[in-house]
Write a protein that holds these residues in place. Sequence first.
Motif, PDB file in Angstrom:
ATOM      1  N   ALA A   1       0.959  -1.525   0.392  1.00 49.27           N
ATOM      2  CA  ALA A   1       0.384   0.108  -0.024  1.00 49.27           C
ATOM      3  C   ALA A   1       0.991   1.262   0.491  1.00 49.27           C
ATOM      4  O   ALA A   1       1.982   1.557   0.750  1.00 49.27           O
ATOM      5  CB  ALA A   1      -0.539  -0.266   1.009  1.00 49.27           C
ATOM      6  N   GLY A   2       0.442   2.251  -0.699  1.00 45.74           N
ATOM      7  CA  GLY A   2       1.129   3.131  -0.548  1.00 45.74           C
ATOM      8  C   GLY A   2       2.691   3.468  -1.893  1.00 45.74           C
ATOM      9  O   GLY A   2       2.692   4.964  -1.554  1.00 45.74           O
ATOM     10  N   LYS A   3       3.007   2.610  -2.499  1.00 43.95           N
ATOM     11  CA  LYS A   3       3.694   2.881  -2.957  1.00 43.95           C
ATOM     12  C   LYS A   3       3.506   2.790  -4.645  1.00 43.95           C
ATOM     13  O   LYS A   3       2.316   1.905  -5.147  1.00 43.95           O
ATOM     14  CB  LYS A   3       4.599   1.166  -2.864  1.00 43.95           C
ATOM     15  CG  LYS A   3       5.157   0.746  -1.352  1.00 43.95           C
ATOM     16  CD  LYS A   3       6.214   2.134  -0.712  1.00 43.95           C
ATOM     17  CE  LYS A   3       6.288   1.555   0.546  1.00 43.95           C
ATOM     18  NZ  LYS A   3       7.852   1.985   1.486  1.00 43.95           N
ATOM     19  N   LYS A   4       4.955   3.185  -5.160  1.00 40.93           N
ATOM     20  CA  LYS A   4       4.070   2.913  -6.536  1.00 40.93           C
ATOM     21  C   LYS A   4       4.988   1.634  -7.193  1.00 40.93           C
ATOM     22  O   LYS A   4       6.094   0.741  -7.191  1.00 40.93           O
ATOM     23  CB  LYS A   4       5.161   3.797  -7.964  1.00 40.93           C
ATOM     24  CG  LYS A   4       4.674   5.540  -7.033  1.00 40.93           C
ATOM     25  CD  LYS A   4       5.483   6.338  -7.955  1.00 40.93           C
ATOM     26  CE  LYS A   4       5.550   7.682  -7.916  1.00 40.93           C
ATOM     27  NZ  LYS A   4       6.601   9.113  -8.552  1.00 40.93           N
TER      28      LYS A   4
ATOM     29  N   ALA B   1      13.250  -4.528   2.726  1.00 37.02           N
ATOM     30  CA  ALA B   1      12.195  -5.173   4.331  1.00 37.02           C
ATOM     31  C   ALA B   1      10.847  -5.395   4.639  1.00 37.02           C
ATOM     32  O   ALA B   1      10.080  -6.303   5.318  1.00 37.02           O
ATOM     33  CB  ALA B   1      12.974  -5.237   5.151  1.00 37.02           C
ATOM     34  N   GLY B   2      10.254  -3.810   4.312  1.00 38.72           N
ATOM     35  CA  GLY B   2       9.752  -3.234   4.422  1.00 38.72           C
ATOM     36  C   GLY B   2       7.603  -3.496   3.773  1.00 38.72           C
ATOM     37  O   GLY B   2       6.580  -3.282   3.942  1.00 38.72           O
ATOM     38  N   THR B   3       8.640  -4.018   2.188  1.00 37.61           N
ATOM     39  CA  THR B   3       7.381  -4.902   1.311  1.00 37.61           C
ATOM     40  C   THR B   3       7.700  -6.056   1.241  1.00 37.61           C
ATOM     41  O   THR B   3       8.243  -6.298   0.532  1.00 37.61           O
ATOM     42  CB  THR B   3       7.548  -4.023   0.353  1.00 37.61           C
ATOM     43  OG1 THR B   3       9.116  -3.604   0.095  1.00 37.61           O
ATOM     44  CG2 THR B   3       7.176  -2.600   0.867  1.00 37.61           C
ATOM     45  N   PRO B   4       7.132  -6.888   1.945  1.00 41.41           N
ATOM     46  CA  PRO B   4       7.412  -8.312   2.183  1.00 41.41           C
ATOM     47  C   PRO B   4       7.058  -9.189   0.357  1.00 41.41           C
ATOM     48  O   PRO B   4       5.785  -8.761  -0.361  1.00 41.41           O
ATOM     49  CB  PRO B   4       7.186  -8.902   2.376  1.00 41.41           C
ATOM     50  CG  PRO B   4       6.208  -8.653   3.724  1.00 41.41           C
ATOM     51  CD  PRO B   4       6.859  -7.022   3.147  1.00 41.41           C
TER      52      PRO B   4
ATOM     53  N   TYR C   1       8.123  -0.431  -7.344  1.00 39.66           N
ATOM     54  CA  TYR C   1       7.965  -2.089  -7.121  1.00 39.66           C
ATOM     55  C   TYR C   1       7.818  -2.764  -7.955  1.00 39.66           C
ATOM     56  O   TYR C   1       7.146  -2.518  -8.860  1.00 39.66           O
ATOM     57  CB  TYR C   1       7.071  -2.215  -5.705  1.00 39.66           C
ATOM     58  CG  TYR C   1       7.966  -1.293  -3.930  1.00 39.66           C
ATOM     59  CD1 TYR C   1       8.642  -1.622  -3.655  1.00 39.66           C
ATOM     60  CD2 TYR C   1       7.753   0.062  -4.555  1.00 39.66           C
ATOM     61  CE1 TYR C   1       9.086  -0.958  -2.377  1.00 39.66           C
ATOM     62  CE2 TYR C   1       8.859   1.011  -3.223  1.00 39.66           C
ATOM     63  CZ  TYR C   1       8.931   0.548  -2.385  1.00 39.66           C
ATOM     64  OH  TYR C   1       9.759   0.262  -1.332  1.00 39.66           O
ATOM     65  N   VAL C   2       8.453  -4.292  -7.824  1.00 35.57           N
ATOM     66  CA  VAL C   2       8.382  -4.890  -8.475  1.00 35.57           C
ATOM     67  C   VAL C   2       7.652  -6.103  -7.385  1.00 35.57           C
ATOM     68  O   VAL C   2       8.441  -6.496  -7.058  1.00 35.57           O
ATOM     69  CB  VAL C   2       9.321  -5.500  -9.661  1.00 35.57           C
ATOM     70  CG1 VAL C   2       8.595  -4.450 -10.173  1.00 35.57           C
ATOM     71  CG2 VAL C   2      10.432  -5.522  -9.146  1.00 35.57           C
TER      72      VAL C   2
END
Length: 110
Positions: free
Chosen positions: A39-42, A81-84, A96-97
């Motif tokens: 959430a909240g990421k491109k 680490a914050g976006t598994p 982000y991919v």
Amino acid sequence: MDSKLNRRSLFKSAMLGLTTFIAVPKAFAAACAVSPEPAGKKVAKNKERLDYVVNADDAKGNAKYKAGDNCANCKFYKADAGTPGYGKCPMMANKYVSACGWCKSYAKKA
């Protein structure tokens, strides 16, 4: 040859069955499981650029794709680490991919 089942042969059969029970599901679990988008990421979308797909299995029609290739084992992928299950990729404008994704810029990590 004695046709009775002795304790040793029973134990061997039980161990063989247990080993098969444990090993077979792992072989089927080898496919990557795509995580929910952070959430909240491109986040890069399918076919946005470089023929990117969120799930590498969807790239099978691409001539450059080889089984086992995915973002998680690409030299450009930067795990976070914050976006598994997701990480940044400079080839995708630092969006982000999915670790399970793939694009035609894929280059195996050394």
